[in-house]
Design an enzyme around this catalytic site. Structure first.
Site, mmCIF file in Angstrom:
data_model
loop_
_atom_site.group_PDB
_atom_site.id
_atom_site.type_symbol
_atom_site.label_atom_id
_atom_site.label_comp_id
_atom_site.label_asym_id
_atom_site.label_seq_id
_atom_site.Cartn_x
_atom_site.Cartn_y
_atom_site.Cartn_z
ATOM 1 N N GLU A 275 0.821 -1.211 0.000
ATOM 2 C CA GLU A 275 0.000 0.000 0.000
ATOM 3 C C GLU A 275 0.860 1.269 0.000
ATOM 4 O O GLU A 275 0.434 2.313 -0.486
ATOM 5 C CB GLU A 275 -0.917 0.005 1.233
ATOM 6 N N HIS A 296 8.756 -26.414 -1.345
ATOM 7 C CA HIS A 296 8.245 -27.535 -2.128
ATOM 8 C C HIS A 296 7.176 -27.084 -3.113
ATOM 9 O O HIS A 296 6.393 -27.895 -3.604
ATOM 10 C CB HIS A 296 7.741 -28.628 -1.178
ATOM 11 N N LYS A 405 -13.486 0.652 -4.347
ATOM 12 C CA LYS A 405 -14.620 0.976 -3.469
ATOM 13 C C LYS A 405 -15.722 1.655 -4.282
ATOM 14 O O LYS A 405 -16.912 1.362 -4.108
ATOM 15 C CB LYS A 405 -14.181 1.882 -2.322
HETATM 16 O O1 PA5 Z 1 -3.067 1.253 6.009
HETATM 17 C C1 PA5 Z 1 -4.123 1.765 5.712
HETATM 18 O O2 PA5 Z 1 -4.308 2.984 5.766
HETATM 19 C C2 PA5 Z 1 -5.310 0.918 5.308
HETATM 20 O O3 PA5 Z 1 -4.939 -0.420 5.154
HETATM 21 C C3 PA5 Z 1 -6.416 1.026 6.347
HETATM 22 O O4 PA5 Z 1 -5.904 0.646 7.598
HETATM 23 C C4 PA5 Z 1 -7.615 0.156 5.990
HETATM 24 O O5 PA5 Z 1 -8.076 0.488 4.716
HETATM 25 C C5 PA5 Z 1 -8.727 0.326 7.014
HETATM 26 O O6 PA5 Z 1 -9.126 1.661 7.072
HETATM 27 P P1 PA5 Z 1 -9.951 2.210 8.292
HETATM 28 O O7 PA5 Z 1 -9.099 2.107 9.498
HETATM 29 O O8 PA5 Z 1 -10.274 3.614 7.930
HETATM 30 O O9 PA5 Z 1 -11.188 1.352 8.417
#
Ligand code: PA5
Length: 415
Positions: A275, A296, A405
């Site tokens: 990310e 394996h 989304k």
């Molecule tokens: O690292 C990040 O920002 C994302 O992975 C969020 O943690 C994830 O999308 C969850 O978001 P939220 O905490 O707003 O529900």
């Protein structure tokens, strides 16, 4: 001074000259990270200046949860659950007293959640809902379902005493609900993003409920932070090595671990780096493999396949337990311990892959304890953020996540 995790770049094929060349970029990245002016860098100094009153409140809430329930269900996805899941998997032995910590809202599977409801139906429950935005579909769906279960079981008033919320200080519907219903709550700091939040209440509350010493974890993180505060910290060196390898076309990093307890740590690494780095058509694709199991299967590819990757080995020097192999296992293996054989696998795999030119980075982890876990978290967070800066991307946003989304919403509107 206590030991540190050690970075070994001797088989990475990265030349000292390449690390030298990265020095100005590393200095710039360090200045940005430590300046307190860059958005979402609140995690950088956190181990030095953790709000002690908040930590006490987190520990008090954890103690309360431990008295209230048999099972704590942590509801969250991505950065809102992976750090806690990684710590609990790596550091608990199954012999701990206190509630089981399990997870919900990290997928949209009806089967997963139906089975969870079945498993918890006769247990005393608490919920810990974690969402920085308060609007994430997965966590909202799971929270509604599990809240209904709590209302059915305890009635609204008692249910509200069993719900703990961790969200933004002011914004979002989860904060509104928290205020309205009076849940015990903690804050995801404004300047800390989800995947950098393990060492805030987001990670610390569930980890403390599992009986893990979170103060030790913060001390470990502090020791790693002290190294990065200086020039040429190991995490910065790792970032420079990763970028040098990327320039040579090594676009995949394979994290390899030989302790199954590190499975969720591998998942956390994938999320942190995926990310943070994968944007603007750039980045290193993170993969995680469990060895020797995956030797394996994927071992064939690594040895003999398309050489577009490098390996980062997470080697635990003193695993928690060991077993002596009996005589019946034959001359080569008898009398040795399983961990010795596992370590022979580590060295054997490195030798075999080195022989065909795979760049290998090795991280020596003295033990899987809260202290070293804290070091690991801070070390990789820094390596990831610095890598992003060196590669010219913002390591703290995730604009790409929004696209699915929006498309999903269109589909839902048609249902
Ligand atoms: O690292 C990040 O920002 C994302 O992975 C969020 O943690 C994830 O999308 C969850 O978001 P939220 O905490 O707003 O529900």
């Amino acid at each position: 001074m206590r030991e540190m995790i050690k970075l070994d770049l001797s088989r990475s094929l990265v030349e000292a000259q390449e690390l030298q060349t990265a020095a100005p970029g590393l200095l710039e990245a360090k200045t940005k990270l430590w300046s307190e002016n860059e958005p979402f860098t609140g995690w950088v100094k956190l181990p030095f200046q953790y709000d002690r009153a908040e930590l006490d409140a987190v520990l008090a809430a954890a103690e309360q949860i431990r008295k209230q329930c048999d099972i704590l269900i942590v509801i969250g996805i991505g950065g809102s659950y992976l750090g806690a899941q990684a710590a609990i998997s790596a550091l608990t032995t199954g012999k701990e007293t206190g509630p089981e910590v399990c997870f919900a809202g990290q997928n949209l599977s009806g089967t997963y959640h139906k089975e969870l409801l079945e498993r918890i139906k006769d247990k005393e429950l608490c919920l810990c809902v974690i969402s920085k935005s308060g609007t994430t579909t997965e966590s909202s769906v799971a929270f509604s379902i599990l809240k209904d279960e709590l209302y059915r079981k305890y009635g609204r008033e008692e249910a509200n005493r069993r719900i703990y919320a961790i969200t933004d200080a002011r914004k979002g519907i989860l904060r509104e609900e928290t205020t309205r219903e009076g849940y015990v709550s903690f804050v995801v700091p404004d300047n800390v993003g989800g995947r950098y939040s393990v060492l805030t209440a987001v990670g610390l509350l569930p980890i403390a409920v599992a009986g893990i010493d979170v103060k030790e974890m913060l001390t470990g993180a502090e020791s790693a932070a002290a190294l990065e505060k200086e020039d040429h910290g190991p995490a910065a060196q790792l970032a420079a090595a990763r970028m040098a390898l990327l320039k040579r076309g090594k676009a995949i990093e394979v994290y390899e671990y030989y302790e199954p307890r590190l499975f969720f740590f591998g998942e956390w690494l994938k999320q942190l780096f995926g990310e943070s780095e994968g944007k603007d058509g750039k980045g290193i694709f993170p993969a995680a493999l469990q060895f020797s199991t995956d030797l394996h299967s994927m071992g064939q590819f690594l040895q003999d396949g398309n050489q577009i990757f490098f390996e980062t080995v997470l080697n635990v020097l003193k695993p928690a337990e060991d077993i002596l192999v009996p005589e019946s296992a034959g001359e080569l293996l008898a009398g040795k311990s399983m961990n010795e054989i596992n370590q022979a696998a580590v060295e054997g795999v490195i030798a075999a892959h080195e022989a065909v030119g795979v760049p290998i980075i090795k991280l020596e982890i003295p033990e899987l304890t809260p202290y070293y876990f804290g070091q690991l978290v801070y070390f990789f967070e820094t390596a990831c953020a610095v890598s992003g800066y060196l590669n010219g991307v913002n390591p703290f946003d995730q604009p790409g996540v929004e696209s699915y989304k929006a498309e999903m919403r269109k589909v839902l509107l048609k249902l």
